[in-house]
Design an enzyme around this catalytic site. Structure first.
Site, short mmCIF file in Angstrom:
data_model
loop_
_atom_site.label_atom_id
_atom_site.label_comp_id
_atom_site.label_asym_id
_atom_site.label_seq_id
_atom_site.Cartn_x
_atom_site.Cartn_y
_atom_site.Cartn_z
CB THR A 128 -4.92 -3.10 7.92
OG1 THR A 128 -5.19 -2.27 9.06
CG2 THR A 128 -3.45 -3.02 7.59
CG ASP B 285 0.14 3.93 6.51
OD1 ASP B 285 -0.72 3.20 6.01
OD2 ASP B 285 1.23 3.51 6.95
NE ARG C 124 6.51 -4.09 5.91
CZ ARG C 124 5.33 -3.51 6.11
NH1 ARG C 124 4.42 -4.12 6.83
NH2 ARG C 124 5.07 -2.34 5.59
CE LYS D 100 -2.14 -1.38 3.74
NZ LYS D 100 -1.47 -2.70 3.86
CB THR D 101 3.69 2.33 2.22
OG1 THR D 101 2.87 2.15 3.38
CG2 THR D 101 4.57 3.54 2.40
P1 ADP Z 1 2.09 -1.84 3.31
O1 ADP Z 1 2.10 -0.34 3.18
O2 ADP Z 1 0.94 -2.48 2.57
O3 ADP Z 1 2.17 -2.33 4.72
P2 ADP Z 1 4.64 -1.66 1.96
O4 ADP Z 1 4.24 -0.87 0.75
O5 ADP Z 1 5.37 -0.93 3.03
O6 ADP Z 1 3.38 -2.42 2.57
O7 ADP Z 1 5.50 -2.91 1.44
C1 ADP Z 1 6.49 -3.53 2.22
C2 ADP Z 1 7.71 -3.83 1.38
O8 ADP Z 1 7.40 -4.88 0.48
C3 ADP Z 1 8.18 -2.66 0.51
O9 ADP Z 1 9.23 -1.96 1.13
C4 ADP Z 1 8.67 -3.30 -0.75
O10 ADP Z 1 10.06 -3.53 -0.68
C5 ADP Z 1 7.97 -4.64 -0.80
N1 ADP Z 1 6.88 -4.68 -1.80
C6 ADP Z 1 5.57 -4.45 -1.57
N2 ADP Z 1 4.85 -4.63 -2.71
C7 ADP Z 1 5.74 -4.98 -3.67
C8 ADP Z 1 5.61 -5.30 -5.05
N3 ADP Z 1 4.41 -5.31 -5.67
N4 ADP Z 1 6.73 -5.60 -5.75
C9 ADP Z 1 7.93 -5.60 -5.13
N5 ADP Z 1 8.12 -5.32 -3.83
C10 ADP Z 1 7.04 -5.01 -3.09
#
Ligand code: ADP
Length: 340
Positions: free
Chosen positions: A158, A109, A217, A64-65
Protein backbone atom coordinates in the site's frame (compact mmCIF):
# COMPACT_ATOMS: atom_id res chain seq x y z
CA UNK A 1 -43.32 -14.60 0.99
CA UNK A 2 -40.07 -16.51 0.50
CA UNK A 3 -38.64 -18.98 2.92
CA UNK A 4 -36.47 -17.10 5.43
CA UNK A 5 -32.78 -17.72 4.82
CA UNK A 6 -30.19 -17.42 7.55
CA UNK A 7 -27.10 -15.46 6.60
CA UNK A 8 -24.22 -14.24 8.64
CA UNK A 9 -23.31 -10.54 8.24
CA UNK A 10 -19.69 -11.58 8.45
CA UNK A 11 -18.62 -13.12 5.18
CA UNK A 12 -17.47 -16.69 5.26
CA UNK A 13 -14.09 -17.57 3.73
CA UNK A 14 -15.97 -19.66 1.15
CA UNK A 15 -18.02 -16.66 0.15
CA UNK A 16 -14.90 -14.50 -0.14
CA UNK A 17 -13.27 -17.12 -2.33
CA UNK A 18 -16.38 -17.37 -4.49
CA UNK A 19 -16.36 -13.62 -5.17
CA UNK A 20 -12.65 -13.37 -5.98
CA UNK A 21 -11.92 -13.51 -9.73
CA UNK A 22 -9.88 -16.59 -10.70
CA UNK A 23 -8.17 -15.34 -13.88
CA UNK A 24 -6.87 -11.99 -15.06
CA UNK A 25 -9.48 -12.05 -17.85
CA UNK A 26 -12.24 -12.19 -15.14
CA UNK A 27 -11.07 -8.98 -13.49
CA UNK A 28 -13.32 -5.95 -13.93
CA UNK A 29 -11.62 -2.61 -14.72
CA UNK A 30 -7.85 -1.90 -14.50
CA UNK A 31 -7.87 -2.46 -18.26
CA UNK A 32 -4.34 -1.19 -18.90
CA UNK A 33 -2.91 -3.31 -16.10
CA UNK A 34 -4.78 -6.40 -17.35
CA UNK A 35 -3.58 -5.81 -20.92
CA UNK A 36 0.08 -5.49 -19.88
CA UNK A 37 -0.13 -8.56 -17.62
CA UNK A 38 -1.77 -10.63 -20.36
CA UNK A 39 1.16 -9.80 -22.68
CA UNK A 40 3.79 -10.62 -20.05
CA UNK A 41 2.07 -13.92 -19.13
CA UNK A 42 1.57 -14.87 -22.79
CA UNK A 43 5.18 -14.12 -23.62
CA UNK A 44 6.52 -16.13 -20.65
CA UNK A 45 4.36 -19.10 -21.68
CA UNK A 46 5.41 -18.91 -25.34
CA UNK A 47 9.10 -18.58 -24.46
CA UNK A 48 8.80 -21.30 -21.83
CA UNK A 49 10.58 -18.90 -19.51
CA UNK A 50 10.06 -17.54 -15.99
CA UNK A 51 7.80 -14.50 -15.74
CA UNK A 52 9.63 -11.37 -14.54
CA UNK A 53 9.06 -10.08 -11.01
CA UNK A 54 5.99 -7.84 -10.58
CA UNK A 55 5.17 -5.21 -7.95
CA UNK A 56 1.57 -4.09 -7.32
CA UNK A 57 0.88 -0.98 -5.33
CA UNK A 58 -2.28 0.86 -4.37
CA UNK A 59 -4.75 1.34 -1.51
CA UNK A 60 -6.26 -1.72 0.24
CA UNK A 61 -9.05 -3.67 -1.44
CA UNK A 62 -8.28 -2.73 -5.07
CA UNK A 63 -7.18 -6.18 -6.24
CA UNK A 64 -3.45 -6.59 -5.52
CA UNK A 65 -3.89 -10.04 -3.93
CA UNK A 66 -6.42 -11.02 -6.58
CA UNK A 67 -4.01 -10.19 -9.42
CA UNK A 68 -1.20 -11.97 -7.58
CA UNK A 69 -3.25 -15.17 -7.28
CA UNK A 70 -4.72 -14.98 -10.82
CA UNK A 71 -1.28 -14.80 -12.48
CA UNK A 72 0.03 -18.23 -11.34
CA UNK A 73 -3.33 -19.76 -12.27
CA UNK A 74 -3.05 -18.26 -15.77
CA UNK A 75 0.52 -19.52 -16.02
CA UNK A 76 -0.43 -22.96 -14.68
CA UNK A 77 2.25 -22.81 -11.97
CA UNK A 78 2.31 -23.19 -8.17
CA UNK A 79 1.99 -20.19 -5.85
CA UNK A 80 3.30 -19.64 -2.33
CA UNK A 81 1.93 -16.78 -0.23
CA UNK A 82 3.84 -14.94 2.49
CA UNK A 83 3.56 -11.59 4.24
CA UNK A 84 6.26 -8.99 4.82
CA UNK A 85 4.90 -8.58 8.35
CA UNK A 86 5.99 -12.10 9.38
CA UNK A 87 9.22 -12.46 7.39
CA UNK A 88 11.31 -10.80 10.06
CA UNK A 89 14.64 -12.56 9.43
CA UNK A 90 16.33 -14.23 6.41
CA UNK A 91 15.65 -17.63 8.02
CA UNK A 92 11.90 -16.93 7.74
CA UNK A 93 12.19 -16.30 4.00
CA UNK A 94 14.64 -19.11 3.20
CA UNK A 95 12.09 -22.00 3.20
CA UNK A 96 9.90 -20.14 0.69
CA UNK A 97 12.87 -19.59 -1.62
CA UNK A 98 14.17 -23.17 -1.39
CA UNK A 99 10.66 -24.63 -1.81
CA UNK A 100 9.88 -22.52 -4.89
CA UNK A 101 9.46 -24.81 -7.90
CA UNK A 102 10.84 -23.79 -11.28
CA UNK A 103 8.82 -20.88 -12.75
CA UNK A 104 6.46 -20.81 -9.73
CA UNK A 105 5.23 -17.64 -8.05
CA UNK A 106 6.14 -16.38 -4.58
CA UNK A 107 3.69 -13.69 -3.49
CA UNK A 108 4.81 -11.39 -0.65
CA UNK A 109 2.02 -9.16 0.61
CA UNK A 110 2.88 -5.96 2.52
CA UNK A 111 6.38 -6.18 1.10
CA UNK A 112 7.21 -2.73 2.51
CA UNK A 113 7.27 -4.33 5.96
CA UNK A 114 10.31 -6.51 5.22
CA UNK A 115 13.21 -5.47 7.46
CA UNK A 116 16.35 -4.24 5.68
CA UNK A 117 18.24 -7.50 6.35
CA UNK A 118 15.54 -9.60 4.67
CA UNK A 119 15.34 -7.17 1.76
CA UNK A 120 19.08 -7.49 1.18
CA UNK A 121 18.84 -11.27 1.39
CA UNK A 122 16.21 -11.08 -1.36
CA UNK A 123 18.31 -9.07 -3.84
CA UNK A 124 20.52 -11.95 -5.17
CA UNK A 125 17.48 -14.27 -5.04
CA UNK A 126 15.59 -11.92 -7.37
CA UNK A 127 18.51 -11.13 -9.64
CA UNK A 128 20.52 -14.35 -9.93
CA UNK A 129 18.25 -16.92 -8.20
CA UNK A 130 20.82 -17.52 -5.51
CA UNK A 131 21.09 -16.82 -1.79
CA UNK A 132 24.17 -16.15 0.28
CA UNK A 133 23.97 -17.92 3.62
CA UNK A 134 26.28 -16.91 6.45
CA UNK A 135 27.49 -19.87 8.50
CA UNK A 136 29.24 -19.57 11.84
CA UNK A 137 30.40 -16.44 13.60
CA UNK A 138 33.53 -14.29 13.95
CA UNK A 139 36.73 -15.57 12.34
CA UNK A 140 35.07 -18.90 11.51
CA UNK A 141 32.22 -17.25 9.62
CA UNK A 142 31.92 -18.17 5.97
CA UNK A 143 29.35 -17.57 3.30
CA UNK A 144 27.96 -20.31 1.14
CA UNK A 145 26.07 -19.69 -2.08
CA UNK A 146 22.96 -21.67 -2.70
CA UNK A 147 21.41 -21.84 -6.15
CA UNK A 148 17.61 -21.55 -6.35
CA UNK A 149 15.18 -22.61 -9.05
CA UNK A 150 14.06 -19.62 -11.16
CA UNK A 151 10.85 -18.17 -9.73
CA UNK A 152 8.67 -15.06 -10.04
CA UNK A 153 8.35 -12.73 -7.07
CA UNK A 154 5.10 -10.81 -6.90
CA UNK A 155 5.09 -8.07 -4.28
CA UNK A 156 2.13 -6.04 -3.05
CA UNK A 157 2.25 -2.84 -1.05
CA UNK A 158 0.00 0.00 0.00
CA UNK A 159 3.12 2.18 0.29
CA UNK A 160 5.38 2.02 -2.75
CA UNK A 161 7.14 5.09 -1.34
CA UNK A 162 8.47 3.07 1.60
CA UNK A 163 10.27 0.54 -0.61
CA UNK A 164 13.97 1.11 -1.02
CA UNK A 165 15.07 1.99 -4.56
CA UNK A 166 17.21 -1.19 -4.93
CA UNK A 167 14.21 -3.40 -4.14
CA UNK A 168 11.83 -1.39 -6.35
CA UNK A 169 14.28 -1.52 -9.27
CA UNK A 170 14.52 -5.30 -9.12
CA UNK A 171 10.89 -5.65 -10.18
CA UNK A 172 10.57 -5.94 -13.97
CA UNK A 173 7.01 -4.58 -13.95
CA UNK A 174 5.47 -2.13 -11.53
CA UNK A 175 1.70 -1.75 -11.65
CA UNK A 176 -0.22 0.88 -9.75
CA UNK A 177 -3.87 0.08 -9.04
CA UNK A 178 -6.21 3.03 -9.01
CA UNK A 179 -9.72 3.44 -7.58
CA UNK A 180 -12.53 1.97 -9.73
CA UNK A 181 -15.24 3.94 -11.53
CA UNK A 182 -18.87 3.63 -10.47
CA UNK A 183 -19.62 1.77 -13.75
CA UNK A 184 -16.89 -0.81 -12.97
CA UNK A 185 -18.08 -1.28 -9.40
CA UNK A 186 -21.66 -1.62 -10.65
CA UNK A 187 -20.51 -4.48 -12.88
CA UNK A 188 -18.75 -6.12 -9.90
CA UNK A 189 -21.92 -5.77 -7.77
CA UNK A 190 -24.13 -7.23 -10.51
CA UNK A 191 -21.78 -10.18 -11.08
CA UNK A 192 -21.38 -10.90 -7.40
CA UNK A 193 -25.11 -10.60 -6.70
CA UNK A 194 -25.50 -13.41 -9.22
CA UNK A 195 -22.85 -15.47 -7.42
CA UNK A 196 -24.56 -14.85 -4.06
CA UNK A 197 -27.91 -15.67 -5.68
CA UNK A 198 -29.52 -12.43 -4.59
CA UNK A 199 -31.84 -10.40 -6.79
CA UNK A 200 -30.64 -6.78 -7.05
CA UNK A 201 -32.50 -4.04 -8.98
CA UNK A 202 -30.28 -2.15 -11.48
CA UNK A 203 -30.64 1.19 -9.66
CA UNK A 204 -29.82 -0.51 -6.34
CA UNK A 205 -26.63 -2.03 -7.82
CA UNK A 206 -25.64 1.48 -9.00
CA UNK A 207 -26.30 2.89 -5.53
CA UNK A 208 -24.17 0.23 -3.81
CA UNK A 209 -21.38 0.98 -6.32
CA UNK A 210 -21.67 4.76 -5.76
CA UNK A 211 -21.32 4.25 -2.03
CA UNK A 212 -18.29 1.92 -2.20
CA UNK A 213 -15.40 4.43 -2.17
CA UNK A 214 -14.09 3.22 -5.53
CA UNK A 215 -13.06 -0.08 -3.87
CA UNK A 216 -14.18 -3.60 -4.92
CA UNK A 217 -13.68 -5.04 -1.43
CA UNK A 218 -16.06 -2.43 -0.02
CA UNK A 219 -18.54 -3.04 -2.88
CA UNK A 220 -18.57 -6.73 -1.86
CA UNK A 221 -18.98 -5.85 1.84
CA UNK A 222 -21.78 -3.37 1.14
CA UNK A 223 -23.54 -5.88 -1.14
CA UNK A 224 -23.39 -8.56 1.57
CA UNK A 225 -24.71 -6.16 4.20
CA UNK A 226 -27.60 -5.05 1.95
CA UNK A 227 -28.31 -8.74 1.23
CA UNK A 228 -28.45 -9.42 4.98
CA UNK A 229 -30.65 -6.37 5.55
CA UNK A 230 -33.22 -7.27 2.89
CA UNK A 231 -33.22 -10.89 4.02
CA UNK A 232 -33.97 -9.84 7.58
CA UNK A 233 -36.31 -6.90 6.95
CA UNK A 234 -37.99 -7.73 3.63
CA UNK A 235 -38.42 -10.52 1.11
CA UNK A 236 -34.75 -10.86 0.14
CA UNK A 237 -34.97 -8.71 -3.02
CA UNK A 238 -32.68 -5.67 -3.10
CA UNK A 239 -34.51 -2.48 -4.11
CA UNK A 240 -33.20 1.09 -4.19
CA UNK A 241 -35.22 2.08 -1.12
CA UNK A 242 -33.97 -0.85 0.94
CA UNK A 243 -30.39 -0.17 -0.21
CA UNK A 244 -30.64 3.42 1.05
CA UNK A 245 -32.05 2.23 4.38
CA UNK A 246 -29.40 -0.49 4.81
CA UNK A 247 -26.43 1.74 3.99
CA UNK A 248 -27.78 4.66 6.04
CA UNK A 249 -28.03 2.29 8.99
CA UNK A 250 -24.28 1.57 8.66
CA UNK A 251 -23.52 5.32 8.58
CA UNK A 252 -22.37 5.19 4.96
CA UNK A 253 -23.17 8.52 3.31
CA UNK A 254 -24.08 9.48 -0.27
CA UNK A 255 -20.40 9.55 -1.32
CA UNK A 256 -19.71 6.22 0.36
CA UNK A 257 -17.77 7.73 3.27
CA UNK A 258 -18.18 5.96 6.58
CA UNK A 259 -18.10 7.29 10.15
CA UNK A 260 -14.30 7.04 10.33
CA UNK A 261 -13.81 9.09 7.14
CA UNK A 262 -16.10 11.83 8.41
CA UNK A 263 -14.56 11.77 11.88
CA UNK A 264 -11.13 12.31 10.27
CA UNK A 265 -12.36 15.37 8.35
CA UNK A 266 -14.33 16.70 11.32
CA UNK A 267 -11.26 16.37 13.56
CA UNK A 268 -9.25 18.54 11.15
CA UNK A 269 -12.10 21.04 10.81
CA UNK A 270 -13.19 21.34 14.42
CA UNK A 271 -10.02 20.73 16.39
CA UNK A 272 -7.38 21.98 13.96
CA UNK A 273 -9.45 24.73 12.29
CA UNK A 274 -9.40 23.04 8.90
CA UNK A 275 -5.61 22.47 8.88
CA UNK A 276 -2.89 22.37 7.82
CA UNK A 277 -2.15 19.76 10.46
CA UNK A 278 0.27 16.85 10.62
CA UNK A 279 -1.29 13.42 10.17
CA UNK A 280 0.31 12.26 13.44
CA UNK A 281 -1.62 14.91 15.40
CA UNK A 282 -4.90 13.86 13.75
CA UNK A 283 -4.16 10.17 14.41
CA UNK A 284 -3.37 10.84 18.10
CA UNK A 285 -6.54 12.87 18.52
CA UNK A 286 -8.62 10.12 16.93
CA UNK A 287 -6.77 7.44 18.89
CA UNK A 288 -5.89 5.64 15.67
CA UNK A 289 -2.66 4.36 14.16
CA UNK A 290 -1.04 6.75 11.68
CA UNK A 291 -0.79 3.83 9.21
CA UNK A 292 -4.57 3.32 9.29
CA UNK A 293 -5.13 6.95 8.32
CA UNK A 294 -2.43 7.01 5.66
CA UNK A 295 -3.25 3.61 4.10
CA UNK A 296 -7.00 3.32 4.48
CA UNK A 297 -8.66 6.64 5.15
CA UNK A 298 -6.73 9.33 3.31
CA UNK A 299 -6.20 7.95 -0.23
CA UNK A 300 -9.87 8.14 -1.22
CA UNK A 301 -10.47 11.51 0.45
CA UNK A 302 -7.39 12.93 -1.33
CA UNK A 303 -8.51 11.39 -4.60
CA UNK A 304 -11.96 13.00 -4.23
CA UNK A 305 -10.39 16.37 -3.43
CA UNK A 306 -12.03 16.56 0.02
CA UNK A 307 -8.62 16.87 1.67
CA UNK A 308 -5.25 18.02 0.32
CA UNK A 309 -1.67 17.43 1.41
CA UNK A 310 0.49 20.51 1.82
CA UNK A 311 4.11 20.80 2.98
CA UNK A 312 2.71 21.86 6.38
CA UNK A 313 0.17 19.07 6.68
CA UNK A 314 -3.36 18.04 5.72
CA UNK A 315 -6.10 20.58 4.93
CA UNK A 316 -9.81 20.13 4.36
CA UNK A 317 -10.83 21.72 1.04
CA UNK A 318 -13.95 23.76 0.23
CA UNK A 319 -15.47 20.55 -1.22
CA UNK A 320 -14.70 18.81 2.09
CA UNK A 321 -16.47 21.54 4.06
CA UNK A 322 -19.47 21.35 1.71
CA UNK A 323 -19.68 17.59 2.15
CA UNK A 324 -19.62 17.94 5.94
CA UNK A 325 -22.20 20.74 5.74
CA UNK A 326 -19.92 23.10 7.65
CA UNK A 327 -19.03 26.69 6.74
CA UNK A 328 -15.26 27.28 6.73
CA UNK A 329 -13.96 28.98 9.87
CA UNK A 330 -17.37 29.21 11.52
CA UNK A 331 -17.00 29.61 15.29
CA UNK A 332 -17.50 26.30 17.06
CA UNK A 333 -21.11 25.72 18.09
CA UNK A 334 -21.05 24.49 21.70
CA UNK A 335 -24.49 22.88 21.25
CA UNK A 336 -23.36 20.74 18.32
CA UNK A 337 -21.86 17.38 19.18
CA UNK A 338 -18.25 17.14 18.06
CA UNK A 339 -18.77 13.96 16.11
CA UNK A 340 -22.06 12.99 14.60
P1 ADP B 1 -5.90 -5.97 -2.01
O1 ADP B 1 -4.97 -7.15 -2.05
O2 ADP B 1 -5.50 -4.87 -2.97
O3 ADP B 1 -6.13 -5.44 -0.63
P2 ADP B 1 -7.88 -7.88 -2.90
O4 ADP B 1 -7.18 -8.43 -4.11
O5 ADP B 1 -7.87 -8.75 -1.68
O6 ADP B 1 -7.33 -6.43 -2.55
O7 ADP B 1 -9.38 -7.54 -3.33
C1 ADP B 1 -10.45 -7.55 -2.43
C2 ADP B 1 -11.67 -8.20 -3.06
O8 ADP B 1 -12.17 -7.33 -4.05
C3 ADP B 1 -11.36 -9.52 -3.77
O9 ADP B 1 -11.67 -10.62 -2.95
C4 ADP B 1 -12.27 -9.52 -4.97
O10 ADP B 1 -13.48 -10.19 -4.67
C5 ADP B 1 -12.58 -8.06 -5.20
N1 ADP B 1 -11.88 -7.51 -6.38
C6 ADP B 1 -10.70 -6.83 -6.36
N2 ADP B 1 -10.38 -6.42 -7.61
C7 ADP B 1 -11.37 -6.85 -8.42
C8 ADP B 1 -11.61 -6.72 -9.83
N3 ADP B 1 -10.76 -6.06 -10.63
N4 ADP B 1 -12.72 -7.28 -10.34
C9 ADP B 1 -13.59 -7.94 -9.52
N5 ADP B 1 -13.43 -8.08 -8.20
C10 ADP B 1 -12.33 -7.54 -7.64
Amino acid sequence: MREPVLHSTVSTPDEDRALRPQHVRDMVGQLDVCARLAIAVDSARKRGDTLGHILFDGPPGLGKTTFATCIPRDLGVACQIASGAVLQAPKDLLPYLTNAEKDSVLFIDEIHRLPKGVEEFLYPAMEDFRVDILLGEGVNARTINMQLRPFTLIGATTRAGLLSAPLRDRFHMREHLDFYTVAELTEIVVRNARKLQVEVAADAAGEIATRSRGTPRLANNRLRWVRDYVTSKADGRVTLGLTHAALDMQGIDSMGLDGQDRKYMETIVRIFHGGPVGVEAVAHTMNLAVDTLVDEVEPYLLRQGLVIRTPRGRKVTAAGYTHLGVTPHEPPDPQRPLFS
